[in-house]
Design a protein around this motif. Structure first.
Motif, PDB file in Angstrom:
ATOM      1  N   ALA A  47      19.147   1.887 -28.909  1.00 56.88           N
ATOM      2  CA  ALA A  47      19.358   0.642 -28.160  1.00 56.88           C
ATOM      3  C   ALA A  47      20.586  -0.102 -28.653  1.00 56.88           C
ATOM      4  O   ALA A  47      21.351  -0.668 -27.847  1.00 56.88           O
ATOM      5  CB  ALA A  47      18.123  -0.243 -28.268  1.00 56.88           C
ATOM      6  N   ASP A  48      20.798  -0.124 -29.962  1.00 51.04           N
ATOM      7  CA  ASP A  48      21.983  -0.798 -30.499  1.00 51.04           C
ATOM      8  C   ASP A  48      23.259  -0.165 -29.952  1.00 51.04           C
ATOM      9  O   ASP A  48      24.209  -0.876 -29.586  1.00 51.04           O
ATOM     10  CB  ASP A  48      21.975  -0.729 -32.029  1.00 51.04           C
ATOM     11  N   ARG A  49      23.285   1.162 -29.879  1.00 52.58           N
ATOM     12  CA  ARG A  49      24.481   1.846 -29.392  1.00 52.58           C
ATOM     13  C   ARG A  49      24.684   1.603 -27.893  1.00 52.58           C
ATOM     14  O   ARG A  49      25.804   1.344 -27.446  1.00 52.58           O
ATOM     15  CB  ARG A  49      24.370   3.349 -29.659  1.00 52.58           C
ATOM     16  N   VAL A  50      23.574   1.682 -27.133  1.00 54.28           N
ATOM     17  CA  VAL A  50      23.694   1.545 -25.676  1.00 54.28           C
ATOM     18  C   VAL A  50      24.095   0.122 -25.298  1.00 54.28           C
ATOM     19  O   VAL A  50      24.991  -0.082 -24.462  1.00 54.28           O
ATOM     20  CB  VAL A  50      22.380   1.939 -24.983  1.00 54.28           C
ATOM     21  N   THR A  51      23.445  -0.868 -25.883  1.00 50.58           N
ATOM     22  CA  THR A  51      23.775  -2.252 -25.515  1.00 50.58           C
ATOM     23  C   THR A  51      25.189  -2.615 -25.931  1.00 50.58           C
ATOM     24  O   THR A  51      25.885  -3.363 -25.225  1.00 50.58           O
ATOM     25  CB  THR A  51      22.776  -3.232 -26.134  1.00 50.58           C
ATOM     26  N   ALA A  52      25.639  -2.078 -27.061  1.00 47.45           N
ATOM     27  CA  ALA A  52      27.025  -2.351 -27.479  1.00 47.45           C
ATOM     28  C   ALA A  52      28.021  -1.716 -26.516  1.00 47.45           C
ATOM     29  O   ALA A  52      29.060  -2.310 -26.199  1.00 47.45           O
ATOM     30  CB  ALA A  52      27.243  -1.828 -28.889  1.00 47.45           C
ATOM     31  N   ALA A  53      27.708  -0.517 -26.042  1.00 46.56           N
ATOM     32  CA  ALA A  53      28.636   0.197 -25.164  1.00 46.56           C
ATOM     33  C   ALA A  53      28.668  -0.375 -23.750  1.00 46.56           C
ATOM     34  O   ALA A  53      29.676  -0.232 -23.052  1.00 46.56           O
ATOM     35  CB  ALA A  53      28.256   1.680 -25.106  1.00 46.56           C
ATOM     36  N   THR A  54      27.564  -1.023 -23.332  1.00 45.17           N
ATOM     37  CA  THR A  54      27.475  -1.499 -21.948  1.00 45.17           C
ATOM     38  C   THR A  54      27.502  -3.013 -21.838  1.00 45.17           C
ATOM     39  O   THR A  54      27.440  -3.553 -20.725  1.00 45.17           O
ATOM     40  CB  THR A  54      26.179  -0.985 -21.303  1.00 45.17           C
ATOM     41  N   ASP A  55      27.564  -3.698 -22.970  1.00 47.67           N
ATOM     42  CA  ASP A  55      27.602  -5.164 -22.977  1.00 47.67           C
ATOM     43  C   ASP A  55      26.368  -5.761 -22.285  1.00 47.67           C
ATOM     44  O   ASP A  55      26.474  -6.715 -21.519  1.00 47.67           O
ATOM     45  CB  ASP A  55      28.881  -5.675 -22.305  1.00 47.67           C
TER      46      ASP A  55
END
Length: 626
Positions: free
Chosen positions: A342-350
């Motif tokens: 989740a940390d990676r996905v939310t960072a990549a998609t704002d």
């Protein structure tokens, strides 16, 4: 949590003052058809047990159904008494029970005004017809069932079904002084009956238990001020030892304000679809292939799964005790893995704060079944193509025959044989044991050996620790930190929450039982006012990505001693939190230290009430150990 829920019973609150819905009518008719001589009192009690109907609704329906039989048959169905006398004879409705951990309920809101009643009745009829179509295609019988031959089991497996988030139990008369007996709904075979009490949302669990388990799960109960009290002491839901298939799962939630805009299409679709692709990729890596990954548009977010049969080999390879330990550990490790994803996905998609998983996986975790109606939006849950994810709202009225066929195909794939994914799952979640093992079985066996050794060490420590209830209440001071820790561990976290901020919901089902609480966290905002939950041992804050804490951690974050759950409690912060617990009335001896001059026993962490108290505290500080 038993999120394991792990569960709650039906609640009458949603039906207390409403009209007789089609589902309630069907259930009432079946009750009288099965027992034509049933009195009103027994009918009302049975109807409440099955669908949560209030006494007034039961009285209205009983009159309607018995009138339909004609005057000649009326005596077969009711006592010769006036309606007012029947109302007096009827017991008061039992107190409502509260929904479980596993998922935060989305309330549909109060009934609309009388001018909206025809529209509401039309919607109720459309929902009834919708579920009838799905029953005709056996969508939920197929979703609930895993064939024994698929997983080399001794019996077919079934998921649990649930009505509207609160309806966990199929109920029957128990005889004697008991109010009834109940067990969870077996979705594989009982959707037809479960549908009778269904108003909007059908839920299923991510885990499956053998069909014979359901036959052995019946337990008697009585209604108390806390809801149902079960004869065996806890809710009759399957533990990890009874789990034979378990789907690794993520519930990725939309923020409430974004969710409400879905029917209008006013959401960041491109970003959401990119996030979905990234979650699918992560689950494909976890499972060793995209063919094992399934996804649903849940209306209020999205669900990601690895098929439940992916973990069935674990149940075959290990006995009940070892299976329970492994599935429990799998849940914890999956939550940790998902947090990193989740940390990676939310960072990549704002999309931080907009589209994030709730990290509340546990046994008996509920999800809205495919093509279920949403609780507050008139849309349905739909399959997502994992090869090309799209995210479009589907209104109830657009449930076409083609979509039903597509969903049935999704269900058949979901419950098919995916056992070859187990190797990749174990390799991903147990990397420290998998690297030196011959295969996934050896990796889990090695972890079990380490786990049992750690359990033995913990048991030795517990045996050396004085139980909290054996420490004299008049013990004022001690030089033994274990006594301090024991007193703190003896504090029920849910009781502490009730004393300090109050519980928003009682009766929450957790790993520790079915009498936990949901609450409004004082350290952050919560749209629902009940997004955190607690049992006697721990509290949980999914939004803060913190798995739990005890009484000391709760009082520290509640009082602002630390900023968020998970911040370390060291030095003065630790002792300030201990003193805050004392301020709530918990008797914790003061710590003397090795020479009787520790800052705690000198009351240096007590907030002085007057200037004289402050001067005395400063004087004592001169004698404190550094």
């Amino acid at each position: 949590m038993s999120t394991d829920a792990e569960n709650s019973d039906e609640t009458a609150s949603g039906r207390a003052d409403g009209d007789v819905t089609p589902g309630v009518r069907r259930r009432g008719r079946r009750i009288l058809e099965a027992d034509p001589g049933l009195s009103f009192v027994s009918f009302a009690a049975r109807l409440f047990d099955d669908v949560g109907a209030s006494k007034d609704v039961a009285a209205e329906l009983y009159d309607q159904l018995t009138d339909d039989q004609g005057d000649a048959d009326a005596g077969d169905h009711m006592d010769e008494s006036e309606p007012a006398e029947r109302d007096q004879d009827a017991p008061p409705s039992p107190p409502p029970d509260v929904a479980p951990p596993s998922v935060e309920p989305e309330n549909a809101g109060p009934a609309s005004a009388e001018s909206d009643a025809p529209a509401d009745q039309d919607l109720a009829g459309r929902i009834t017809d919708h579920y009838q179509r799905l029953e005709n295609r056996d969508v939920y019988g197929a979703l609930g069932a895993i064939d024994a031959d698929v997983v080399d089991a001794d019996a077919d497996l079934s998921a649990l079904g649930n009505q509207d988030f609160t309806g966990w139990y199929r109920s029957r008369d128990a005889g004697g002084s008991w109010d009834g007996r109940g067990r969870p709904w077996a979705l594989a075979r009982e959707f037809g009956d479960l549908r009778d009490g269904l108003e909007r949302v059908l839920y299923a669990t991510i885990n499956y238990a053998p069909a014979p388990w359901f036959m052995d799960a019946w337990d008697r109960y009585e209604w108390t001020d806390d809801g149902r009290t079960w004869e065996r002491g806890s809710a009759p839901t399957p533990g990890y030892d009874a789990v034979h298939a378990y789907a690794p799962f993520a519930d990725v939630d939309l923020a409430d304000d974004v969710k409400e805009q879905r029917p209008a299409g006013d959401v960041p679709t491109d970003q959401l679809e990119e996030a979905l692709r990234r979650y699918v990729d992560a689950f494909a890596e976890l499972a060793g292939g995209r063919e094992h990954v399934f996804a649903l548009d849940s209306v209020g977010g999205a669900y990601l799964f690895v098929a439940p049969t992916s973990t069935a080999p674990i149940a075959t390879a290990f006995d009940a005790d070892d299976r329970a330990a492994i599935f429990d550990e799998l849940t914890d490790r999956l939550n940790g893995w998902l947090e990193d994803v989740a940390d990676r996905v939310t960072a990549a998609t704002d999309l931080a704060g907009v589209f994030e998983p709730d990290l509340l996986n546990n046994k008996n975790r509920l999800y809205k079944a495919p093509l279920s109606v949403h609780s507050s939006l008139d849309g349905v849950v739909t399959p997502v193509d994992v090869d090309d994810p799209t995210y479009q709202f589907t209104p109830l009225e657009e449930t076409s025959g083609e979509l039903v066929d597509e969903t049935r195909a999704w269900v058949d794939g979901f419950t098919a044989d995916h056992r070859d994914a187990v190797d990749a799952i174990v390799a991903t979640l147990w990397p420290e044991h998998y690297g030196d093992a011959d295969d996934w079985r050896d990796a889990l066996a090695a972890w079990l050996e380490d786990h049992r050794e750690e359990e033995a060490r913990n048991q030795d420590r517990e045996r050396q620790r004085i139980p909290s209830d054996e420490i004299p209440d008049d013990l004022e001071t001690t030089d033994d930190l274990e006594i301090i820790n024991s007193k703190i561990e003896g504090i029920a976290v849910d009781d502490l929450i009730r004393k300090t901020i109050g519980a928003a919901v009682e009766g929450e089902d957790t790993d520790d039982g079915d009498d936990g609480v949901r609450f409004d966290p004082p350290w952050r905002g919560s749209e629902s006012g009940q997004s955190c939950f607690a049992d006697s041992r721990k509290f949980y804050d999914p939004d803060a990505k913190y798995s739990g804490g005890g009484a000391l951690e709760f009082i520290a974050v509640e009082r602002g001693i630390v900023n968020r759950p998970g911040d370390k409690l060291t030095g003065d912060k630790y002792w300030r939190a201990v003193n805050a617990l004392r301020g709530e009335g918990y008797h914790i001896p003061y710590f003397e230290g090795w020479n009787g001059r520790h800052a705690d026993v000198l009351r240096l962490f007590t907030e002085p009430e007057t200037d004289d108290d402050r001067k005395r505290q400063l004087a004592r500080a001169l004698f404190a150990d550094e």
